[in-house]
Design an enzyme around this catalytic site. Structure first.
Site, mmCIF file in Angstrom:
data_model
loop_
_atom_site.group_PDB
_atom_site.id
_atom_site.type_symbol
_atom_site.label_atom_id
_atom_site.label_comp_id
_atom_site.label_asym_id
_atom_site.label_seq_id
_atom_site.Cartn_x
_atom_site.Cartn_y
_atom_site.Cartn_z
ATOM 1 N N LYS A 137 8.729 80.975 70.256
ATOM 2 C CA LYS A 137 9.007 79.937 71.242
ATOM 3 C C LYS A 137 8.592 78.552 70.762
ATOM 4 O O LYS A 137 9.267 77.564 71.034
ATOM 5 C CB LYS A 137 8.321 80.278 72.571
ATOM 6 C CG LYS A 137 8.930 81.502 73.244
ATOM 7 C CD LYS A 137 8.378 81.715 74.635
ATOM 8 C CE LYS A 137 9.057 82.889 75.310
ATOM 9 N NZ LYS A 137 8.562 83.116 76.690
ATOM 10 N N LYS A 217 21.010 89.984 72.371
ATOM 11 C CA LYS A 217 20.806 90.563 73.692
ATOM 12 C C LYS A 217 21.476 89.704 74.757
ATOM 13 O O LYS A 217 21.594 88.488 74.608
ATOM 14 C CB LYS A 217 19.309 90.675 74.014
ATOM 15 C CG LYS A 217 18.561 91.709 73.205
ATOM 16 C CD LYS A 217 17.187 92.005 73.786
ATOM 17 C CE LYS A 217 16.304 90.786 73.813
ATOM 18 N NZ LYS A 217 14.930 91.125 74.268
ATOM 19 N N LYS A 220 19.991 85.259 80.253
ATOM 20 C CA LYS A 220 20.288 84.274 81.304
ATOM 21 C C LYS A 220 20.562 82.894 80.715
ATOM 22 O O LYS A 220 21.312 82.107 81.288
ATOM 23 C CB LYS A 220 19.098 84.156 82.267
ATOM 24 C CG LYS A 220 18.813 85.395 83.088
ATOM 25 C CD LYS A 220 17.579 85.163 83.957
ATOM 26 C CE LYS A 220 17.140 86.432 84.653
ATOM 27 N NZ LYS A 220 15.901 86.232 85.429
#
Length: 351
Positions: A137, A217, A220
């Site tokens: 991240k 994957k 959202k």
């Protein structure tokens, strides 16, 4: 709303080390989900179905809407509040029963934050720096907040605060649990036995991939609108997204994730949503080309998601009910958390 109960056969435990202190007979399950909008199909199949199963298998189950975790990224306050209630409605519609599982809002149980601080004082900076979460991240954003850096410590506190013995995770998420196990051991060695070491409940459910890029994957945050099916999507949206799903130039439907990832992703979705095996899904596809098979997949998805979408719509119309569910769940969670934190405070010398 009636719904077929989901079997727990797809779950197994790894790294079990229960300890001999306090968990209830049969164990205690804890898991959390961030309120980042309505869940997508991958969330539903990879986590929420298992959550429903676990509440019917274990005597003590807690599910947290992890709003403290969500603010490691900038959040609009009004949107965050709406997302919390949307996630509550989604979980209830998917089958989470507040009578069987404590469904609560993380920030309303202040013991999470206090235990996180205490455990953070037992954690070295190099230990956090080398965690995959921080590496990934912070690299994406070229920087990271202190909250993002210490996120795994709060995650460990979430688990240990309830003396949880089992944590449902995907195979690729087992490392997230390692810090909680390490901190339980560090605390126990320094202050005496208190926390059991939680084990991972692994799901054998195959990962649902992006409809537009089957190497990734379903997510959202995918910028491609057609890549992700949300559990509130209309039948027309579902049909359109699946028809536009990336496959290949071979018309026959086969299952080969390495050589034919796009078609194999559709087979996985069909099998899991129709609650049949991969072999049965291939059998149903016999004689169909991929274009016709996409209609079969869409039909299975629509059949499973329609009652959930309708229930979410009903629940969204009664925010007071959703707030009441969270308030009751948070009160019950505090009843469990308060004595554990009191014991922690005594052990570390606060009084």
């Amino acid at each position: 709303m009636s719904r077929k109960l989901i079997s727990s056969k797809g779950l197994h435990c790894t790294g079990a080390s229960m300890g001999n202190k306090d968990p209830p007979r049969g164990g205690r399950v804890f898991s959390g989900i961030q309120p980042t909008g309505v869940p997508h199909l991958g969330n539903f199949l990879g986590a929420l179905e298992n959550w429903v199963s676990l509440q019917n298998c274990y005597p003590s189950v807690l599910y947290s809407i992890a709003d403290l975790h969500s603010i490691t990224q900038p959040q609009d306050p009004a949107q965050l509040r709406s997302n919390i209630l949307d996630m509550t409605a989604s979980l209830l519609a998917c089958g989470i029963d507040p009578k069987r599982a404590m469904l609560f809002q993380q920030s309303q149980v202040s013991e999470h934050a206090e235990l996180s601080w205490i455990l953070g004082c037992l954690t070295s900076m190099p230990r956090l720096r080398h965690l995959p979460q921080w590496k990934m991240k912070s690299k994406l954003k070229n920087e990271g907040s202190v909250g993002l850096y210490t996120y795994p410590v709060l995650q460990a506190a979430d688990i240990l605060l309830y003396k949880s013995t089992h944590v449902p995770v995907g195979v690729d998420q087992v490392h997230h649990l390692e810090l909680a196990k390490d901190l339980a051991q560090i605390f126990n060695n320094r202050f005496g036995e208190l926390f059991p070491q939680p084990c991972a409940l692994l799901s054998s459910t195959r990962k649902v991939k992006s409809l537009r890029d089957p190497s990734a994957k379903m997510s959202k945050s995918d910028p491609q609108r057609l890549a992700t099916i949300f559990i509130t999507d209309s039948p027309d949206d579902i049909v359109f997204k699946i028809r536009r799903a990336i496959t290949d130039f071979t018309s026959e439907v086969t299952f080969d994730p390495e050589m034919r990832p796009g078609v194999s992703n559709l087979v996985t979705i069909h099998a899991t949503m129709a609650m049949i095996s991969i072999e049965e899904a291939i059998s149903h596809a016999r004689g169909l080309d991929t274009g016709a098979y996409k209609n079969l997949v869409a039909e299975a998805v629509i059949q499973r998601l329609t009652p959930i979408r309708e229930e979410i719509k009903r629940l969204r119309s009664d925010w007071a009910h959703l707030e009441g569910v969270l308030a009751q769940g948070s009160w019950r969670a505090r009843e469990l958390a308060a004595p554990v934190l009191q014991e922690v405070r005594q052990r570390v010398g606060f009084y």
